[in-house]
Design a protein around this motif. Structure first.
Motif, PDB file in Angstrom:
ATOM      1  N   ILE A  31       0.819  -1.222   0.000  1.00  7.76           N
ATOM      2  CA  ILE A  31       0.000   0.000   0.000  1.00  7.76           C
ATOM      3  C   ILE A  31       0.855   1.276   0.000  1.00  7.76           C
ATOM      4  O   ILE A  31       2.039   1.240   0.300  1.00  7.76           O
ATOM      5  N   SER A  32       0.175   2.367  -0.319  1.00 11.66           N
ATOM      6  CA  SER A  32       0.829   3.673  -0.333  1.00 11.66           C
ATOM      7  C   SER A  32       0.653   4.332   1.028  1.00 11.66           C
ATOM      8  O   SER A  32      -0.436   4.373   1.570  1.00 11.66           O
ATOM      9  N   TYR A  33       1.763   4.846   1.581  1.00 14.37           N
ATOM     10  CA  TYR A  33       1.686   5.551   2.859  1.00 14.37           C
ATOM     11  C   TYR A  33       1.626   7.064   2.666  1.00 14.37           C
ATOM     12  O   TYR A  33       1.419   7.808   3.617  1.00 14.37           O
ATOM     13  N   SER A  34       1.873   7.519   1.437  1.00 14.77           N
ATOM     14  CA  SER A  34       1.909   8.952   1.125  1.00 14.77           C
ATOM     15  C   SER A  34       2.870   9.707   2.046  1.00 14.77           C
ATOM     16  O   SER A  34       2.566  10.788   2.526  1.00 14.77           O
ATOM     17  N   VAL A  35       3.991   9.096   2.332  1.00 16.66           N
ATOM     18  CA  VAL A  35       5.011   9.700   3.191  1.00 16.66           C
ATOM     19  C   VAL A  35       6.314   9.756   2.391  1.00 16.66           C
ATOM     20  O   VAL A  35       6.612   8.840   1.630  1.00 16.66           O
ATOM     21  N   SER A  36       7.060  10.823   2.592  1.00 10.51           N
ATOM     22  CA  SER A  36       8.311  10.989   1.847  1.00 10.51           C
ATOM     23  C   SER A  36       9.266   9.819   2.099  1.00 10.51           C
ATOM     24  O   SER A  36       9.392   9.350   3.231  1.00 10.51           O
ATOM     25  N   TYR A  37       9.921   9.397   1.051  1.00 11.83           N
ATOM     26  CA  TYR A  37      10.921   8.319   1.080  1.00 11.83           C
ATOM     27  C   TYR A  37      10.357   6.962   1.502  1.00 11.83           C
ATOM     28  O   TYR A  37      11.103   6.052   1.839  1.00 11.83           O
TER      29      TYR A  37
END
Lengths: 291, 177
Positions: free
Chosen positions: B32-38
């Motif tokens: 899944i995507s966490y939408s957090v940098s790096y």
């Protein structure tokens, strides 16, 4: 009755031992190698099942990713409050500057429209978007793709350009019924025909899996300077002309690289731009390049 | 027949299901995507923790067929060449299962270090595969950061796995696994 259950239990245990033993590992290892060979020899054979699996898993991934994205948004909101005052002052200054630009844009728009009328140029001025939520991204540094929760049922088509925030982030490479995969422009397989604003010099924006893609097929005397805007050229007829991509920056080694306008790491929603029926008619439409 | 559907077996079936649901949940956390940098580089390798832990403490919970399917799904959903992670996961499970008696006799720190080495080896294999395939040297920091974050999170995940392990039925008495 009991003996039949016992027999079944023994045969079940025997087959389990076979699956659980080395024989099972060797068998599935060879099977996996077979899949890998097919993936390279005939990639098209596995693209259908890949789309199907993505479609099936989309509701699960969508549900599980939502709390994490909400949490990220909440954390971002809290950390944003700390810098609110400074940001407010910055936005005031920016707003004043943008008002001046707005007047200039209105003047240019009027001028543009009158020139188009004079030339009798047939242009497509409106593009439709499909907005989609990102549910999955690549697990590591080797593949730069995103999965979004919109597919063929929502009008998404292969090769459509995808934007997030201020600029283009990639293109659609796989479309299922309810899910689509975006190949980011930072991926090593990404090639986007672009044009350098101002000089009309064409180049190919090539990903190298780092955060900053590079320009290829560009003459040495192209005269690129830091801050120069890069937009899509529309060549090849896949993407519309004028989608903002990024700007030129100079790295520590003095090399000219491209910083995409969109932050690839923090994408929650994307806009998928509809494909154009005749891309040759849209040269001159800079409606996307106004920043 | 009534033995098979006894209340004890039903409870054990529920416990095994809980273990599998938790494994599947961790598997999806890798996707899944966490939408957090790096987050694309600094991301724990949850599914590898599952394979490593259960290959030592309960190999029958993650059979080679199961590991193979997880690997194939991983490749399908993350757009990897199909079969790459199926190979890596099956090999990891094979090696760790063969060494489980060694690990079972060792203190936890050795098991932990064993995971760090396994994770590094898997990520190094991925790095080498893509470097050779694309004729482009990828950033090696991704391997180091990935190994580090996975190793750091390993005790937390194994703590939860230990709780599940305690409620699982003994292999000798289980009809299921």
């Amino acid at each position: 009755m009991k003996s039949s259950i016992k027999q079944k239990s023994v045969s079940y245990s025997a087959s389990l031992a076979l699956l659980n033993g080395r024989a099972g590992s060797v068998f599935f290892l060879f099977l996996a190698v077979g899949f890998l060979i097919i993936a390279f020899a005939r990639p098209a054979v596995l693209s259908g099942p890949r789309v199907g699996v993505t479609d099936v898993f989309m509701p699960v991934l969508s549900t599980i990713s939502k709390p994490f994205q909400n949490m990220a948004a909440a954390v971002s909101g809290i950390s944003g409050k700390a810098t609110l005052k400074a940001e407010n002052a910055k936005l005031h200054a920016e707003n004043a500057r943008l008002r001046e630009w707005y007047q200039t844009a209105l003047m240019l728009q009027a001028e543009n429209q009158s020139l188009k009328k004079l030339l009798n140029l047939k242009v497509s001025t409106e593009h439709e978007y499909v907005t989609a939520r990102v549910v999955s991204d690549a697990g590591n540094a080797f593949v730069k793709t995103l999965l979004v929760a919109s597919g063929g049922n929502d009008g998404v088509k292969k090769n459509q350009a995808v934007l997030a925030g201020e600029g283009m982030i990639g293109r659609i490479v796989e479309v299922g019924n309810n899910a689509s995969r975006i190949l980011l422009l930072t991926d090593i397989n990404s090639r986007i025909p672009v044009i350098i604003e101002g000089s009309n010099q064409k180049a190919i924006l090539t990903g190298d899996n780092s955060q900053y893609p590079v320009l290829k097929h560009l003459p040495k005397d192209s005269g690129l300077v830091a801050g120069t805007r890069i937009i899509t050229s529309g060549d090849g007829g896949i993407f519309p002309f004028g989608l903002p991509v990024g700007k030129v920056i100079i790295d520590g080694k003095g090399q000219k690289i491209i910083q995409p306008y969109a932050d690839m790491n923090r994408i929650t929603y994307v806009r998928i731009v509809d494909a154009l029926s005749n891309p040759n008619l849209i040269r001159g439409d800079l409606s996307y390049s106004i920043n | 027949m009534s033995d098979f559907f006894s209340s004890q077996n039903i409870i054990w079936f529920k416990c095994l299901s809980l273990a599998h649901i938790f494994i599947f949940f961790l598997f999806t956390l890798d996707l899944i995507s966490y939408s957090v940098s790096y987050s694309d580089v600094v991301r724990p390798y949850f599914i590898l923790i599952c394979i490593y832990f259960w290959s030592i403490y309960r190999p029958s919970l993650l059979l080679p067929v199961y590991v193979f399917i997880l690997g194939i799904l991983f490749d399908f959903l993350l757009n990897y060449p199909i079969g790459l992670h199926a190979i890596l996961f099956v090999v990891v499970q094979w090696i760790i299962r063969d060494q489980r008696l060694f690990f079972l006799g060792q203190p936890y720190v050795i098991v932990w270090m064993g995971f760090a080495l396994t994770c590094f080896s898997v990520m190094l294999s991925e790095w080498m595969f893509f470097t050779i395939l694309s004729d482009n040297v990828f950033d090696f920091y991704g391997v180091l950061y990935g190994t580090l974050i996975s190793t750091l999170i390993f005790p937390m995940i194994t703590l939860l796995f230990n709780l599940i392990y305690r409620i699982l039925p003994p292999i000798s008495q289980s009809h299921f696994l």
